[in-house]
Design an enzyme around this catalytic site. Structure first.
Site, PDB file in Angstrom:
ATOM      1  N   TRP A 158     -69.615 101.104 -25.845  1.00  0.00           N
ATOM      2  CA  TRP A 158     -70.219 102.353 -26.487  1.00  0.00           C
ATOM      3  C   TRP A 158     -69.677 102.318 -27.980  1.00  0.00           C
ATOM      4  O   TRP A 158     -69.371 103.243 -28.423  1.00  0.00           O
ATOM      5  CB  TRP A 158     -69.922 103.463 -25.917  1.00  0.00           C
ATOM      6  CG  TRP A 158     -70.199 103.734 -24.424  1.00  0.00           C
ATOM      7  CD1 TRP A 158     -69.282 104.262 -23.280  1.00  0.00           C
ATOM      8  CD2 TRP A 158     -71.342 103.693 -23.681  1.00  0.00           C
ATOM      9  NE1 TRP A 158     -69.855 103.954 -22.180  1.00  0.00           N
ATOM     10  CE2 TRP A 158     -71.140 103.784 -22.324  1.00  0.00           C
ATOM     11  CE3 TRP A 158     -72.885 103.270 -24.163  1.00  0.00           C
ATOM     12  CZ2 TRP A 158     -72.259 103.493 -21.230  1.00  0.00           C
ATOM     13  CZ3 TRP A 158     -73.757 103.196 -23.186  1.00  0.00           C
ATOM     14  CH2 TRP A 158     -73.367 103.373 -21.919  1.00  0.00           C
ATOM     15  N   GLY A 349     -97.506 121.028 -29.053  1.00  0.00           N
ATOM     16  CA  GLY A 349     -98.081 119.554 -28.627  1.00  0.00           C
ATOM     17  C   GLY A 349     -97.728 118.360 -29.920  1.00  0.00           C
ATOM     18  O   GLY A 349     -97.212 117.278 -29.635  1.00  0.00           O
ATOM     19  N   GLU A 372     -67.602 110.920 -28.870  1.00  0.00           N
ATOM     20  CA  GLU A 372     -66.224 111.515 -29.237  1.00  0.00           C
ATOM     21  C   GLU A 372     -65.696 112.584 -28.216  1.00  0.00           C
ATOM     22  O   GLU A 372     -65.348 113.546 -28.789  1.00  0.00           O
ATOM     23  CB  GLU A 372     -66.257 111.772 -30.820  1.00  0.00           C
ATOM     24  CG  GLU A 372     -66.746 110.712 -31.757  1.00  0.00           C
ATOM     25  CD  GLU A 372     -65.981 110.693 -32.960  1.00  0.00           C
ATOM     26  OE1 GLU A 372     -64.871 111.557 -33.087  1.00  0.00           O
ATOM     27  OE2 GLU A 372     -66.321 110.179 -33.863  1.00  0.00           O
TER      28      GLU A 372
HETATM   29  N1  CAA Z   1     -53.062 114.473 -30.932  1.00  0.00           N
HETATM   30  C1  CAA Z   1     -51.896 113.622 -30.814  1.00  0.00           C
HETATM   31  N2  CAA Z   1     -51.648 113.338 -29.612  1.00  0.00           N
HETATM   32  C2  CAA Z   1     -52.186 113.864 -28.551  1.00  0.00           C
HETATM   33  C3  CAA Z   1     -53.087 114.642 -28.569  1.00  0.00           C
HETATM   34  C4  CAA Z   1     -53.746 114.980 -29.994  1.00  0.00           C
HETATM   35  N3  CAA Z   1     -54.808 115.843 -30.107  1.00  0.00           N
HETATM   36  N4  CAA Z   1     -53.436 115.113 -27.484  1.00  0.00           N
HETATM   37  C5  CAA Z   1     -52.658 114.519 -26.537  1.00  0.00           C
HETATM   38  N5  CAA Z   1     -51.680 113.938 -27.214  1.00  0.00           N
HETATM   39  C6  CAA Z   1     -50.691 113.009 -26.744  1.00  0.00           C
HETATM   40  C7  CAA Z   1     -49.970 113.982 -25.705  1.00  0.00           C
HETATM   41  O1  CAA Z   1     -48.725 114.646 -25.962  1.00  0.00           O
HETATM   42  C8  CAA Z   1     -49.450 112.840 -24.449  1.00  0.00           C
HETATM   43  O2  CAA Z   1     -48.244 112.321 -25.093  1.00  0.00           O
HETATM   44  P1  CAA Z   1     -47.011 112.294 -24.343  1.00  0.00           P
HETATM   45  O3  CAA Z   1     -47.096 111.678 -23.156  1.00  0.00           O
HETATM   46  O4  CAA Z   1     -45.830 111.705 -25.295  1.00  0.00           O
HETATM   47  O5  CAA Z   1     -46.570 113.699 -23.996  1.00  0.00           O
HETATM   48  C9  CAA Z   1     -50.375 111.766 -24.797  1.00  0.00           C
HETATM   49  O6  CAA Z   1     -51.171 111.894 -25.947  1.00  0.00           O
HETATM   50  C10 CAA Z   1     -51.470 111.687 -23.542  1.00  0.00           C
HETATM   51  O7  CAA Z   1     -52.080 113.019 -23.336  1.00  0.00           O
HETATM   52  P2  CAA Z   1     -52.641 113.828 -22.311  1.00  0.00           P
HETATM   53  O8  CAA Z   1     -51.654 113.662 -21.078  1.00  0.00           O
HETATM   54  O9  CAA Z   1     -53.187 115.090 -22.410  1.00  0.00           O
HETATM   55  O10 CAA Z   1     -54.003 112.580 -21.891  1.00  0.00           O
HETATM   56  P3  CAA Z   1     -54.920 112.434 -20.901  1.00  0.00           P
HETATM   57  O11 CAA Z   1     -55.077 111.282 -20.536  1.00  0.00           O
HETATM   58  O12 CAA Z   1     -54.931 113.801 -19.903  1.00  0.00           O
HETATM   59  O13 CAA Z   1     -56.350 112.452 -21.874  1.00  0.00           O
HETATM   60  C11 CAA Z   1     -58.042 113.759 -23.164  1.00  0.00           C
HETATM   61  C12 CAA Z   1     -56.500 113.499 -22.771  1.00  0.00           C
HETATM   62  C13 CAA Z   1     -58.091 114.836 -23.741  1.00  0.00           C
HETATM   63  C14 CAA Z   1     -59.019 113.823 -21.881  1.00  0.00           C
HETATM   64  C15 CAA Z   1     -58.378 112.133 -23.746  1.00  0.00           C
HETATM   65  O14 CAA Z   1     -58.575 111.445 -22.787  1.00  0.00           O
HETATM   66  C16 CAA Z   1     -59.888 112.425 -24.283  1.00  0.00           C
HETATM   67  O15 CAA Z   1     -59.972 113.161 -25.398  1.00  0.00           O
HETATM   68  N6  CAA Z   1     -60.822 112.164 -23.539  1.00  0.00           N
HETATM   69  C17 CAA Z   1     -62.158 111.647 -24.118  1.00  0.00           C
HETATM   70  C18 CAA Z   1     -62.279 110.525 -24.978  1.00  0.00           C
HETATM   71  C19 CAA Z   1     -63.240 110.410 -26.014  1.00  0.00           C
HETATM   72  O16 CAA Z   1     -63.245 111.286 -26.652  1.00  0.00           O
HETATM   73  N7  CAA Z   1     -63.900 109.168 -26.196  1.00  0.00           N
HETATM   74  C20 CAA Z   1     -64.857 109.056 -27.176  1.00  0.00           C
HETATM   75  C21 CAA Z   1     -64.363 107.816 -27.945  1.00  0.00           C
HETATM   76  S1  CAA Z   1     -65.211 107.586 -29.447  1.00  0.00           S
HETATM   77  C22 CAA Z   1     -66.720 107.400 -29.313  1.00  0.00           C
HETATM   78  O17 CAA Z   1     -67.364 108.144 -28.794  1.00  0.00           O
HETATM   79  C23 CAA Z   1     -67.384 106.172 -29.605  1.00  0.00           C
HETATM   80  C24 CAA Z   1     -68.175 106.263 -31.061  1.00  0.00           C
HETATM   81  O18 CAA Z   1     -68.047 105.124 -31.668  1.00  0.00           O
HETATM   82  C25 CAA Z   1     -68.622 107.323 -31.604  1.00  0.00           C
END
Ligand code: CAA
Length: 388
Positions: A158, A349, A372
């Protein structure tokens, strides 16, 4: 506690006028054809580069225009009002380079930000994989150290503007024993690196003029200096990036919705039924009022989030940026979906045909609820912020 932070300066208003004029003249007339042909609009890219609007966020010290987060929002919004696919040029250039701006060495900043600012190259962001979408930390792409190099293997999926971008921020597992997020590092991968290839273009519902492809990495050997930040910090950089760039997806959604609303307003004043313009019917007026109300509410939230993003980028961490960027992305994309569906409805339409732009806008709006981070993930992020 959040408080109103942004106040568009005169320069922001002037910027909006400039982008709208360029979009009306060079982008809008191309949008339907680019969508139909599913071809990246290189002429639009060149026009944006000539006007220094292709990556306005790049700081002046790297040869960029040095626009703030609100300026980037305005550019993306106005380009998206004409053509959502084209708005991915400034949006993805920002998405690909924010990891560099946040975490990379000065050497990487000089090399890559300057190339993007000059318009020599575009920059994409490669986080998702076939089996790791919402659960991004579940990625399988590996980067294995070999002397002073890393060797990357895996498939990213993607990836917006894959193939047309020269550079990619790639997140990969460097330490599987660290388990998920803490074992991931970020790298710059170049299209010309040996072992980099691209999957076929995805056949999509919308944003058809922006290629979405897999980035396939087969024994891609890159110098360790291309790691962005320290080993194991890649996932945090990836999420911190999204805190800034979900605001730009909100901007894209606002632009698509504004385009649809503007078109529908013009149409209902012209279209006559039962002996009068359909704009004279209260049912139609109420629809327009609701569309404009939702749009303006989402816009205020987006601009507020942009102001927070700007402060964070300047080194003043904003505790509520994570919440606000998810809220803006979610609110604006949900609003854009509703508004574009209503715009099609108002055209009846005709709205359902490719002869009118609202059909394309409705298709384009859908992706803003998905990429995202799906809006379900945004709600999860917001709830986590509330409950922590
Ligand atoms: N900023 C910095 N660090 C962060 C953070 C933030 N906003 N949010 C979490 N972290 C840190 C946490 O503190 C944690 O660190 P520690 O282990 O040291 O405490 C680490 O990151 C992992 O955090 P989580 O345990 O909260 O992670 P998770 O596995 O539960 O996932 C999630 C969190 C929010 C679900 C994340 O996986 C997410 O945002 N998923 C969606 C992914 C996404 O948006 N993908 C889109 C890709 S881009 C795209 O669309 C393509 C394009 O070309 C347009």
């Amino acid at each position: 506690m959040s408080f109103p932070l942004y106040a568009p300066a005169e320069e922001h208003d002037m910027l909006r006028e400039t982008v709208r004029a360029l979009a009306d003249e060079k982008i809008a007339p191309r949008a339907a054809q680019a969508d139909e042909a599913e071809e990246f609009p290189w002429d639009v890219y060149k026009a944006l580069v000539a006007a220094d609007l292709h990556a306005i966020h790049v700081p002046e010290q790297y040869g960029g225009a040095g626009g703030d987060a609100l300026a980037a929002v305005i550019v993306i919004e106005e380009v998206a009002r004409a053509c959502a696919s084209s708005s991915l040029i400034p949006a993805v250039n920002k998405l690909g380079t924010v990891p560099i701006m946040l975490s990379a060495s000065e050497e990487l900043k000089q090399q890559y930000l300057s190339a993007v600012a000059r318009g020599d190259a575009m920059f994409s962001y490669a986080l998702s994989e076939p089996e790791a979408g919402s659960d991004a930390a579940g990625m399988k792409t590996r980067a294995v150290r070999d002397g002073d190099h890393y060797v990357l293997n895996g498939t990213k999926m993607w990836i917006t503007n894959a193939g047309v971008s020269e550079y990619y921020t790639v997140m990969a597992v460097t330490d599987p024993s660290a388990g998920g997020a803490r074992g991931i590092s970020a790298f710059v991968v170049e299209k010309s690196d040996e072992g980099v290839s691209f999957g076929p273009k995805e056949r999509k519902l919308g944003i058809k003029a922006s290629p979405t492809r897999q980035v396939i990495l087969e024994d891609v050997r890159i110098p360790e200096s291309r790691m962005i930040g320290a080993p194991g910090t890649g996932f945090k950089t990836a999420l911190a990036t999204l805190d800034h760039t979900r605001v730009t997806i909100a901007a894209q959604a606002l632009g698509i919705a504004q385009g649809a609303l503007d078109y529908a307003v013009g149409y209902v004043k012209e279209r006559k039924q039962f002996g009068k313009a359909i704009a004279d019917f209260q049912g139609v007026q109420f629809m327009l009022a609701d569309m404009a109300m939702k749009l303006e509410a989402a816009r205020q939230l987006t601009y507020h989030a942009a102001a927070k993003s700007e402060l964070a980028m300047k080194g003043q961490p904003q505790k509520d940026l994570t919440f606000l960027s998810s809220a803006a992305k979610c609110a604006a994309s949900d609003a854009a979906m509703e508004i574009t569906v209503d715009a099609v409805q108002l055209l009846g339409g005709y709205g359902y045909t490719k002869d009118f732009p609202v059909e394309r806008m409705m298709r384009d709006a859908k992706i803003t609820q998905i990429y995202e981070g799906t809006n379900q993930i945004q709600r999860m992020v917001m709830a986590r912020q509330l409950l922590k």
